[in-house]
Design an enzyme around this catalytic site. Structure first.
Site, PDB file in Angstrom:
ATOM      1  CG  HIS A  93      -1.960  -1.083   1.211  1.00  0.00           C
ATOM      2  ND1 HIS A  93      -3.236  -0.936   0.720  1.00  0.00           N
ATOM      3  CD2 HIS A  93      -1.888  -2.373   1.647  1.00  0.00           C
ATOM      4  CE1 HIS A  93      -3.904  -2.073   0.860  1.00  0.00           C
ATOM      5  NE2 HIS A  93      -3.107  -2.966   1.412  1.00  0.00           N
ATOM      6  CG  ASN A 166      -8.009  -4.245   1.133  1.00  0.00           C
ATOM      7  OD1 ASN A 166      -7.281  -3.272   1.304  1.00  0.00           O
ATOM      8  ND2 ASN A 166      -7.556  -5.478   1.164  1.00  0.00           N
TER       9      ASN A 166
HETATM   10 FE1  HDD Z   1      -2.454  -4.887   5.486  1.00  0.00          FE
HETATM   11  C1  HDD Z   1      -0.957  -1.882   5.136  1.00  0.00           C
HETATM   12  C2  HDD Z   1      -5.408  -3.576   4.303  1.00  0.00           C
HETATM   13  C3  HDD Z   1      -3.897  -8.012   5.543  1.00  0.00           C
HETATM   14  C4  HDD Z   1       0.309  -6.121   6.944  1.00  0.00           C
HETATM   15  N1  HDD Z   1      -3.063  -3.084   4.833  1.00  0.00           N
HETATM   16  C5  HDD Z   1      -2.295  -1.952   4.789  1.00  0.00           C
HETATM   17  C6  HDD Z   1      -3.083  -0.848   4.317  1.00  0.00           C
HETATM   18  C7  HDD Z   1      -4.331  -1.333   4.075  1.00  0.00           C
HETATM   19  C8  HDD Z   1      -4.323  -2.732   4.410  1.00  0.00           C
HETATM   20  C9  HDD Z   1      -5.510  -0.548   3.559  1.00  0.00           C
HETATM   21  C10 HDD Z   1      -2.582   0.563   4.093  1.00  0.00           C
HETATM   22  C11 HDD Z   1      -2.845   1.432   5.288  1.00  0.00           C
HETATM   23  C12 HDD Z   1      -2.389   2.835   5.011  1.00  0.00           C
HETATM   24  O1  HDD Z   1      -3.019   3.496   4.187  1.00  0.00           O
HETATM   25  O2  HDD Z   1      -1.408   3.234   5.628  1.00  0.00           O
HETATM   26  N2  HDD Z   1      -4.262  -5.656   4.943  1.00  0.00           N
HETATM   27  C13 HDD Z   1      -5.370  -4.927   4.585  1.00  0.00           C
HETATM   28  C14 HDD Z   1      -6.516  -5.807   4.553  1.00  0.00           C
HETATM   29  C15 HDD Z   1      -6.090  -7.052   4.888  1.00  0.00           C
HETATM   30  C16 HDD Z   1      -4.673  -6.962   5.150  1.00  0.00           C
HETATM   31  C17 HDD Z   1      -7.927  -5.366   4.224  1.00  0.00           C
HETATM   32  C18 HDD Z   1      -6.883  -8.317   5.010  1.00  0.00           C
HETATM   33  C19 HDD Z   1      -8.015  -8.383   5.626  1.00  0.00           C
HETATM   34  N3  HDD Z   1      -1.895  -6.736   6.090  1.00  0.00           N
HETATM   35  C20 HDD Z   1      -2.641  -7.886   6.082  1.00  0.00           C
HETATM   36  C21 HDD Z   1      -1.905  -8.948   6.740  1.00  0.00           C
HETATM   37  C22 HDD Z   1      -0.723  -8.407   7.158  1.00  0.00           C
HETATM   38  C23 HDD Z   1      -0.734  -7.017   6.732  1.00  0.00           C
HETATM   39  C24 HDD Z   1      -2.426 -10.360   6.914  1.00  0.00           C
HETATM   40  C25 HDD Z   1       0.418  -9.036   7.881  1.00  0.00           C
HETATM   41  C26 HDD Z   1       0.395 -10.124   8.560  1.00  0.00           C
HETATM   42  N4  HDD Z   1      -0.620  -4.158   5.867  1.00  0.00           N
HETATM   43  C27 HDD Z   1       0.344  -4.820   6.530  1.00  0.00           C
HETATM   44  C28 HDD Z   1       1.560  -3.989   6.845  1.00  0.00           C
HETATM   45  C29 HDD Z   1       1.129  -2.589   6.286  1.00  0.00           C
HETATM   46  C30 HDD Z   1      -0.231  -2.880   5.695  1.00  0.00           C
HETATM   47  C31 HDD Z   1       2.831  -4.538   6.375  1.00  0.00           C
HETATM   48  C32 HDD Z   1       2.101  -1.879   5.362  1.00  0.00           C
HETATM   49  C33 HDD Z   1       2.102  -0.448   5.771  1.00  0.00           C
HETATM   50  C34 HDD Z   1       1.360  -0.433   7.014  1.00  0.00           C
HETATM   51  O3  HDD Z   1       0.952  -1.678   7.331  1.00  0.00           O
HETATM   52  O4  HDD Z   1       1.147   0.541   7.705  1.00  0.00           O
HETATM   53  O5  HDD Z   1       1.793  -3.966   8.193  1.00  0.00           O
END
Ligand code: HDD
Length: 715
Positions: A93, A166
């Site tokens: 993202h 999402n």
């Molecule tokens: Fe995630 C970012 C949505 C599963 C680990 N995720 C991130 C963002 C969104 C989502 C919208 C951007 C937030 C922003 O604008 O800063 N992610 C989802 C959705 C998931 C999902 C809807 C399933 C239901 N994500 C998911 C899993 C993991 C992560 C299973 C890790 C085990 N996601 C992350 C992250 C991020 C992230 C690596 C990257 C940047 C952040 O968190 O702030 O931790």
């Protein structure tokens, strides 16, 4: 002249930011400095006024420029600061855009939760929402085929609540431990870092095949949901199952849903591909422009609720993030509204530094045992540490609007100064004690758990096809055709036969004819038998067609009016007024950007119309609809290949096109419409989304607007 993103964007944004009341915006004021404040002078970071920021201190004279001096603290500071400007981009993202707004309730959910944000109908909770793509880097294009992030930070009176959702209600995987795999497979391949922001490659589709649990989700990503027309025209889903706790101590499972007031709309794939090059910031600019033009995006906020006692009553596991809760089984209860009404002042300090955590919930809201959510609760805090450092929650955009005080201390870049002689609890002064439940302290729901430690998922987590079929069956015929074409495109970009052949095989578990058509297209083995019969069931709320606004609307849509010297001023002014009255944003696209003169006007005696853009500067893809007024200018347009291309391409993308007078024949020729009858007798004719009138009348403008409201691109 149409109000564009470039015209006065900065000053209007500033005015908007300070004049609109919001607790969060007021909170940010003390950290906000204004470069347009004429009384301000440039200083170093240590506060000393500077006389020159262009020339490094050096040994120099009028005749000779000698060596530079390391002594110069101002030059060194400027370069040091520049060298360290970048922080790690989000691991997923990375590309996004955001805005401030407010969340209000029109119905209290007090029967299921005691959270103030979900029960107090008199509150306006400030929010910041960040939309994003998932796979691309920070500089990648907006319109790629991908899931869109829809993350909301609610600055509530009881602390920050983040829904990190999402625009698609399900996910690729069930267990958070698989997240690095799905992201590695989707991101550019490791050997050559290709392709950027695309799922059309071997590794992505290899993963999809190797993980049957991804089947439902990949059908959504091949649908039009993955190429939204705008962030303002897509749904938002919390995806994971959360819980709500009410005053009686009862617990309910819940899913959160946001449905846009403007309806759910998409680009066509060819448009999305072209826009990725022609205007990579298409969605970012669209959001900004709508807010600047006071076309505030709004979503209805809904909850789907299942009482704890009914947890096991469904054929799927309600904690499985690869499943939707069909509305027929669990209706959506719409209780509130989300509105975005204020653009940020600075991208980096606000949109880039905002940091979300699924673990941020407020009293009355809790987690479930959803194994994806539980892992997310670990991951988000962790990733903010590497992006922003341990004190990330002190950054202005992240800090709550309610009081924060505890015994956490120190760490790099600590801002808060905490007075007092103790920094632990309990202490002899009873300084900063925990809060009682009565005073609003967070209550952990006392759930009884018994089980074995094991690396496994329960039985219901092992069924992966029912809802993939349900989704496909529920689509309209054009939406189904788009899924087929999307799979055709994606698998064509996979050059490993193992990958595309296996995937075609997987499709036979969803729908035989889909599998056959895709296999034929991409070079797979055309299957003769379904591996699993399609159950034929459908559900509402899965097709985008289910989200048509009750009244078709053209509000905030961009309409290009094409003119050259000699255009019909009556038709031009008439359509412009009709479009503005209907809430659309008309743009004048001229053969040049210098003034254009109507029939009967001359350069010598008239001012003419100054177009917003010229034909070469823009493309039809950047607009929702086009209109060509009559007049002798048509002869010029006929000789202009770009003008012809505008009309032809807009027609190819199924956009609403309007024309009057002499432009009728021009549009007809440009579109090369086989067998379409156009009227020459003055009445309005609508064929294939093209409305023409040989004579100009108020009726013809109304018809053009009506047609644009009902055209394919608007449904
Ligand atoms: Fe995630 C970012 C949505 C599963 C680990 N995720 C991130 C963002 C969104 C989502 C919208 C951007 C937030 C922003 O604008 O800063 N992610 C989802 C959705 C998931 C999902 C809807 C399933 C239901 N994500 C998911 C899993 C993991 C992560 C299973 C890790 C085990 N996601 C992350 C992250 C991020 C992230 C690596 C990257 C940047 C952040 O968190 O702030 O931790």
């Amino acid at each position: 002249m149409a109000s564009t993103i470039l015209a006065g964007g900065i000053s209007k944004a500033k005015e908007t930011m300070s004049s609109r009341h919001s607790k969060k915006i007021a909170d940010l004021a003390s950290d906000t400095k204004d470069v347009h404040d004429k009384s301000r002078r440039i200083t170093s970071d240590f506060g000393v006024k500077q006389t020159n920021t262009d020339d490094w201190l050096k040994v120099a004279s009028e005749d000779k420029t000698g060596p530079m001096l390391l002594e110069d603290p101002f030059a060194r500071e400027k370069i040091h600061r520049f060298d360290h400007e970048r922080i790690p981009e989000r691991v997923v993202h990375a590309r996004g855009a955001g805005a401030f707004g407010k969340f209000t309730l029109f119905e209290s959910a007090s029967d299921v939760s005691f959270a103030g944000v979900l029960t107090d109908t008199s509150r306006e909770t400030p929010v910041f929402v960040r939309f994003s793509t998932v796979l691309g880097s920070r500089g990648s294009a907006d319109t790629v085929r991908d899931v869109r992030g829809f993350a909301i930070k609610f600055y509530t009176d009881e602390g920050n609540w983040d829904i990190v959702g999402n625009n698609i209600p399900v996910f690729f995987i069930q267990d958070a431990m698989k997240f690095p795999d799905v992201i590695h497979a989707g991101k550019p391949e490791p050997h050559n870092e290709v392709p950027q922001a695309q799922t059309a490659h071997n590794n992505f589709w290899d993963f999809q095949y190797m993980h049957p649990e991804a089947t439902h989700m990949f059908m959504w990503t091949q649908s039009d949901r993955a190429i939204p027309r705008s962030y303002r025209m897509m749904q938002g889903f919390g995806v994971n199952t959360f819980t709500l706790i009410n005053n009686k101590g009862e617990r309910h499972f819940v899913k959160f849903i946001f449905t846009p007031e403007l309806g759910v709309h998409s680009l066509v794939w060819d448009e999305a591909l072209k826009l990725a090059g022609q205007d990579p910031d298409f969605h970012r600019k669209d959001l900004w422009e709508a807010i600047e033009n006071d076309g505030y995006p709004k979503w209805k906020f809904g909850i789907q609720v299942i009482p704890e006692s009914k947890e096991n009553d469904f054929e799927f596991d309600i904690l499985d993030a690869t499943k939707v809760w069909p509305e027929e089984l669990v209706p959506i209860r719409y209780i509130g509204q989300l509105e975005l009404n204020c653009n940020p002042d600075e991208y980096f300090a606000q949109t880039e530094q905002i940091a979300f955590c699924t673990s941020h919930v407020v009293p009355g809201i809790g987690f479930s045992d959803d194994p994806l959510l539980q892992g997310r609760n670990f991951s988000y805090f962790d990733t903010q540490l590497s992006r922003l450092g341990i004190n990330w929650q002190e950054l202005p955009i992240n800090r709550p609007v309610c009081p924060v005080l505890n015994h956490n201390r120190d760490g790099a870049m600590r801002h808060t100064i905490t007075k007092g002689t103790v920094n632990y609890w309990p202490n002899r002064y009873e300084a900063v004690p925990p809060t009682s439940v009565k005073e609003g302290g967070y209550v952990d729901y006392p759930k009884k758990i018994a089980g074995f430690k094991a690396r496994m998922r329960s039985k219901k987590f092992r069924e992966h096809v029912n809802q993939a079929q349900l989704f496909y069956n529920s689509l309209s015929p054009p939406e189904k055709a788009h899924v087929q074409a999307a799979l055709g495109f994606e698998l064509d970009h996979c050059d490993d036969p193992v990958v595309y052949k296996r995937l075609c095989d997987r499709l036979t578990e969803i729908d035989l004819s889909l599998a056959q058509n895709v296999a034929e297209l991409v070079g797979g083995d055309v299957p003769q038998q379904a591996k699993r019969e399609n159950h034929g069931k459908r559900a509402k709320g899965l097709s985008q067609m289910d989200y048509m606004p009750s009244e078709p609307t053209i509000a905030t849509r961009r309409v290009a009016i094409i003119i050259a010297d000699g255009y019909d001023a009556v038709a031009y002014n008439g359509i412009k007024a009709a479009l503005s009255a209907a809430g659309a944003i008309p743009f004048t696209i001229g053969s040049r950007r210098n003034p254009i003169f109507a029939a009967g006007e001359s350069k010598e005696s008239d001012k003419g119309v100054t177009p917003d853009h010229h034909l070469e500067g823009m493309r039809s893809t950047m607009f929702d609809s086009i209109f060509v007024p009559g007049g002798s200018h048509v002869e010029t347009l006929r000789k202009n290949g770009r003008a012809l291309h505008w009309v032809r391409e807009a027609f190819g993308h199924l956009k609403a096109i309007g024309a009057t007078g002499e432009a009728v024949a021009f549009v007809k020729d440009a579109c090369q419409l086989p067998g379409v009858q156009f009227s020459n007798s003055g009445e309005v004719v609508d064929s294939y989304g093209v409305v023409t009138a040989s004579q100009v009348s108020p009726q013809s403008f109304k018809e053009v607007v009506k047609m644009a409201k009902g055209a394919k691109d608007f449904v």
